[in-house]
Design an enzyme around this catalytic site. Sequence first.
Site, mmCIF file in Angstrom:
data_model
loop_
_atom_site.group_PDB
_atom_site.id
_atom_site.type_symbol
_atom_site.label_atom_id
_atom_site.label_comp_id
_atom_site.label_asym_id
_atom_site.label_seq_id
_atom_site.Cartn_x
_atom_site.Cartn_y
_atom_site.Cartn_z
ATOM 1 N N CYS A 1 -52.163 -36.367 55.387
ATOM 2 C CA CYS A 1 -53.391 -36.947 55.903
ATOM 3 C C CYS A 1 -53.569 -36.586 57.376
ATOM 4 C CB CYS A 1 -53.342 -38.459 55.719
ATOM 5 S SG CYS A 1 -54.808 -39.312 56.295
ATOM 6 N N PRO A 2 -54.714 -36.099 57.738
ATOM 7 C CA PRO A 2 -55.983 -35.989 57.023
ATOM 8 C C PRO A 2 -56.261 -34.598 56.457
ATOM 9 C CG PRO A 2 -56.427 -35.688 59.338
ATOM 10 C CD PRO A 2 -54.915 -35.891 59.194
#
Length: 104
Positions: A23-24
């Site tokens: 993430c991200p």
Amino acid sequence: MAKGTLRQNKRRVQRYDARGLRCPQPVIRMEAILRGLDPGDAVEIITDDPIAVIDIPHFCQMGGHRAVRDGAAEQHLKAESAARPLAPEAKVCVFRVTAGGKSR
């Protein structure tokens, strides 16, 4: 990370393997691919990031795209990794994301 493009019923389906990205990054990469697709085309994204299960549907809802988790593809990948005992087992999720209106 692998990319590929398939054609199904005159719609383009691009496959992106985001395993290993955290993430991200899976969502950022998926967004970049979606920007190059026509409405109705799709990206199939494979990820082992546990946060992607939340992030991908949320991003799609906010952006007017449709995300469907593909359990059959997940089972296929799980069977593939079981055939290769040296591969570390990680939870993998697969989403088929269909592009909504143009986001360019």
